[in-house]
Design an enzyme around this catalytic site. Structure first.
Site, mmCIF file in Angstrom:
data_model
loop_
_atom_site.group_PDB
_atom_site.id
_atom_site.type_symbol
_atom_site.label_atom_id
_atom_site.label_comp_id
_atom_site.label_asym_id
_atom_site.label_seq_id
_atom_site.Cartn_x
_atom_site.Cartn_y
_atom_site.Cartn_z
ATOM 1 N N LYS A 148 -36.137 -5.438 -1.931
ATOM 2 C CA LYS A 148 -36.865 -4.883 -2.416
ATOM 3 C C LYS A 148 -37.712 -5.046 -3.362
ATOM 4 O O LYS A 148 -37.560 -6.366 -3.913
ATOM 5 C CB LYS A 148 -36.579 -3.005 -2.885
ATOM 6 C CG LYS A 148 -35.627 -3.370 -4.069
ATOM 7 C CD LYS A 148 -35.523 -2.015 -4.750
ATOM 8 C CE LYS A 148 -36.611 -1.046 -5.873
ATOM 9 N NZ LYS A 148 -36.303 -1.962 -7.632
ATOM 10 N N HIS A 178 -30.227 -1.589 -2.828
ATOM 11 C CA HIS A 178 -28.195 -2.184 -3.393
ATOM 12 C C HIS A 178 -28.036 -0.788 -3.740
ATOM 13 O O HIS A 178 -26.914 -0.905 -3.637
ATOM 14 C CB HIS A 178 -28.620 -3.215 -4.605
ATOM 15 C CG HIS A 178 -28.939 -2.334 -5.725
ATOM 16 N ND1 HIS A 178 -30.069 -2.855 -6.175
ATOM 17 C CD2 HIS A 178 -28.047 -2.542 -7.007
ATOM 18 C CE1 HIS A 178 -29.995 -2.230 -7.596
ATOM 19 N NE2 HIS A 178 -29.085 -2.135 -8.005
ATOM 20 N N LYS A 182 -22.823 1.283 -3.172
ATOM 21 C CA LYS A 182 -22.564 1.266 -4.002
ATOM 22 C C LYS A 182 -21.356 1.993 -3.723
ATOM 23 O O LYS A 182 -22.104 3.233 -3.116
ATOM 24 C CB LYS A 182 -23.120 1.841 -5.365
ATOM 25 C CG LYS A 182 -24.434 1.406 -6.288
ATOM 26 C CD LYS A 182 -24.744 1.393 -7.866
ATOM 27 C CE LYS A 182 -25.929 0.584 -8.196
ATOM 28 N NZ LYS A 182 -25.447 -0.054 -8.945
ATOM 29 N N GLU A 216 -31.705 4.101 -18.010
ATOM 30 C CA GLU A 216 -30.506 2.830 -18.324
ATOM 31 C C GLU A 216 -31.099 2.913 -20.082
ATOM 32 O O GLU A 216 -31.246 3.350 -20.228
ATOM 33 C CB GLU A 216 -31.425 2.131 -18.134
ATOM 34 C CG GLU A 216 -31.614 1.959 -16.204
ATOM 35 C CD GLU A 216 -32.112 1.006 -14.959
ATOM 36 O OE1 GLU A 216 -31.446 -0.519 -15.117
ATOM 37 O OE2 GLU A 216 -33.289 0.863 -14.796
ATOM 38 N N HIS A 240 -34.086 3.878 -4.792
ATOM 39 C CA HIS A 240 -32.833 4.581 -5.387
ATOM 40 C C HIS A 240 -32.292 6.098 -5.679
ATOM 41 O O HIS A 240 -31.359 6.356 -4.830
ATOM 42 C CB HIS A 240 -31.704 3.436 -6.183
ATOM 43 C CG HIS A 240 -32.402 1.838 -6.609
ATOM 44 N ND1 HIS A 240 -32.207 1.774 -5.343
ATOM 45 C CD2 HIS A 240 -32.958 1.157 -7.381
ATOM 46 C CE1 HIS A 240 -32.547 0.386 -5.689
ATOM 47 N NE2 HIS A 240 -33.224 0.321 -7.214
ATOM 48 N N LYS A 338 -35.942 3.455 -18.464
ATOM 49 C CA LYS A 338 -35.739 2.001 -19.322
ATOM 50 C C LYS A 338 -35.323 3.178 -21.114
ATOM 51 O O LYS A 338 -36.088 3.850 -21.018
ATOM 52 C CB LYS A 338 -36.460 1.281 -18.739
ATOM 53 C CG LYS A 338 -37.142 0.584 -18.165
ATOM 54 C CD LYS A 338 -35.219 -0.029 -17.141
ATOM 55 C CE LYS A 338 -36.277 -0.756 -16.284
ATOM 56 N NZ LYS A 338 -35.876 -1.262 -15.051
HETATM 57 C C1 BG6 Z 1 -33.598 -2.025 -9.808
HETATM 58 C C2 BG6 Z 1 -34.720 -2.183 -10.564
HETATM 59 O O1 BG6 Z 1 -33.681 -1.823 -8.041
HETATM 60 O O2 BG6 Z 1 -32.498 -1.357 -10.767
HETATM 61 C C3 BG6 Z 1 -34.522 -1.984 -11.754
HETATM 62 O O3 BG6 Z 1 -35.632 -2.915 -10.295
HETATM 63 C C4 BG6 Z 1 -32.881 -1.345 -12.412
HETATM 64 O O4 BG6 Z 1 -35.555 -1.754 -12.544
HETATM 65 C C5 BG6 Z 1 -31.836 -1.689 -11.705
HETATM 66 O O5 BG6 Z 1 -32.814 -1.853 -13.730
HETATM 67 C C6 BG6 Z 1 -31.010 -0.455 -11.433
HETATM 68 O O6 BG6 Z 1 -29.959 -1.323 -11.320
HETATM 69 P P1 BG6 Z 1 -28.293 -0.476 -11.211
HETATM 70 O O7 BG6 Z 1 -27.469 -1.529 -9.728
HETATM 71 O O8 BG6 Z 1 -28.105 -1.277 -12.861
HETATM 72 O O9 BG6 Z 1 -28.187 -0.085 -11.024
#
Ligand code: BG6
Length: 491
Positions: A148, A178, A182, A216, A240, A338
């Site tokens: 992505k 991704h 998980k 996050e 996501h 964020k």
């Molecule tokens: C990514 C985003 O796809 O996913 C990031 O581009 C984000 O901005 C990240 O921080 C979060 O992934 P995870 O696995 O840390 O929750």
């Protein structure tokens, strides 16, 4: 128990092989699968990038990357040497002369499953596909993996998909999200479809609303250039969060076959009610963090990190609705940001109260199911229980707590370990089909378009907080509130 399916030998070509994704995720993921004996010894991993590195220089870089991602007490030079024997490097300027591609073609034998992993800018995807085709490197047993973001709106996503699909068939294309790799995300289907308990309750008849939070605590970590062109809606919701929503909202698929699952997900995406100017004003909130504290230390605001003016949102909350029989009138509150107070990703299924309480109001909050995705994977079902002791009925809401850490001792593989192995096995169920990506963009484009026509200037929120006040007000208007993790004994 389902049988473990061994991986057959493959050759993997990583475009963008010296980049951040390759070093932080792909190479360590492959190394860890190798340590678990899941990568046959005759596999080949060829990294390509613009840098004029020798094979030895690349292997040195890969070793540093894998070492940094491995617990010091499990590092073994012998194992590393076994893995390093599979590695190769070929400098390649993608936009360049056929000569470079010919050189790469001499290394790619296509005598086993050939996987092309595009860990590059999406702007290069179509060019890479065309060049692979021209160099005679595309065959029936080839697979291509796309990272992505696939585009930044429906038009650009369609263009990329058209270009890739002109060279590869849809069942050769693995579009990564991704989150689908998980552990707890995979568990969503097991939880819903292997426990008879939930299905009869899983609808508007018994559920009041659903919350999906991906918070996050970190800021932009050097990605501000990319992020400023994207923002939280494109970066996190389009992929996501909508994938999580699909897994929660979809009908039971007929089987675990990729297309059965993906067909159910797409029905959810198509049933998402579009937001227009009026509803976007009420049902979406944009935020941007200003300076604040992270773990007690002062951290700069988004604009300071960027070094300029910007209206990009670093937080977004949306009240989404799904127009179908199961979910009519049941809000799905989505939020991500964020620099929030803590890293916390969770899904909350809030059930309706009992039809009539013989305990009066002392019964408190109705049952809820909390699925914690990270940092501590768990499933918690909150039930009412009588507090022990005489002196009247005191009712408490306490969780049946299924914590992953307390029940399983195994190391959790990173999402990329699972995803890479599923590509090698040819299992498309954890990857997005073209129509899924495009439907998600269609809904997101509608929101972005609505924002352009209303005053959608992001509200400020302090770094280290729970996001802008507007997000709380949006739920308050509906007589609801976001779940506060801190109110739980074990958040
Ligand atoms: C990514 C985003 O796809 O996913 C990031 O581009 C984000 O901005 C990240 O921080 C979060 O992934 P995870 O696995 O840390 O929750």
């Amino acid at each position: 128990m389902a049988e473990f399916i061994p991986v057959q030998p493959f050759e993997l070509v990583i475009f963008g092989g010296t980049g951040d994704l390759s070093r932080r995720k792909l190479l360590p993921a492959l190394y860890h699968r190798f340590l678990d004996d899941q990568i046959p010894k005759d596999c080949e991993i060829i990294a390509t990038a613009r840098s004029e590195l020798t094979r030895e220089e690349f292997v040195k870089m890969a070793k540093e990357a894998c070492k940094a991602a491995t617990a010091a007490d499990t590092w073994s030079e012998k194992s590393w040497n076994g893995f390093a024997a599979m590695l190769d490097y070929e400098p390649l300027d993608i936009s360049a002369k056929a000569k470079d591609w010919k050189q790469l073609a001499t290394k790619v034998k296509t005598d086993k499953t050939t996987i092309y992993y595009l860990a590059t800018s999406p702007a290069l995807y179509v060019d890479i596909c065309k060049a692979l085709d021209k160099a005679g490197m595309v065959c029936d047993t080839c697979r291509i993996v796309l990272e992505k973001p696939i585009g930044r709106d429906l038009a650009s996503a369609t263009e990329i998909n058209d270009g890739v699909c002109a060279v590869f068939a849809e069942d050769q294309i693995y579009r990564i999200d991704h989150y689908l790799g998980k552990e707890t995300v995979q568990n969503l289907m097991v939880l819903r479809f292997s426990n008879a308990l939930f299905e009869p309750l899983w609808s508007r008849s018994h559920i009041d609303h659903i919350q999906i939070t991906v918070a996050e605590d970190l800021g932009l970590e050097g990605r501000v250039g990319y992020y400023d062109r994207s923002g939280a809606l494109r970066d996190m919701v389009q992929n996501h969060i909508l994938q999580l929503l699909c897994l929660i909202a979809m009908e039971p698929p007929g089987s675990m076959e990729a297309d059965d699952i993906r067909t159910e997900k797409i029905k959810v995406l198509r049933a998402l009610r579009p937001l227009d100017e009026t509803t976007a004003k009420k049902n979406s909130v944009r935020g941007q963090y200003v300076r604040g504290l992270y773990k007690g230390e002062a951290v700069p605001g988004y604009l300071e990190e960027l070094g300029g003016a910007s209206e990009t949102e670093t937080f977004v909350a949306i009240k989404a609705e799904i127009d179908n029989w199961r979910w009519a009138d049941i809000p799905f509150y989505l939020r991500t940001g964020k620099r929030m107070s803590r890293r916390n990703s969770e899904i909350v299924i809030q059930f309706k109260p009992v039809a009539h309480s013989i305990f009066g109001t002392s019964i408190g909050e109705p049952n809820k199911l909390v699925i914690k995705l990270q940092p501590d994977e768990a499933v918690r079902l909150y039930l009412h229980i009588k507090e022990p002791g005489p002196g009247g009925l005191r009712i408490k809401s306490l969780p049946l707590n299924l914590s992953y850490a307390e029940n399983f001792v195994a190391r959790y593989p990173d999402a990329y370990e699972r995803l890479l192995m599923e590509v090698a096995r040819g299992n498309l169920s954890l990857f997005m089909r073209r129509d899924e990506v495009e439907s998600a963009w269609r809904w997101v484009d509608g929101i972005i378009d609505a924002w352009k026509h209303i005053d959608a200037t992001p509200d400020e929120y302090t770094a280290g907080s729970d996001g802008p006040l507007g997000a709380a007000i949006m739920l308050d208007r509906d007589g609801r509130s976001w779940r506060k993790p801190t109110t739980d004994a074990k958040s």
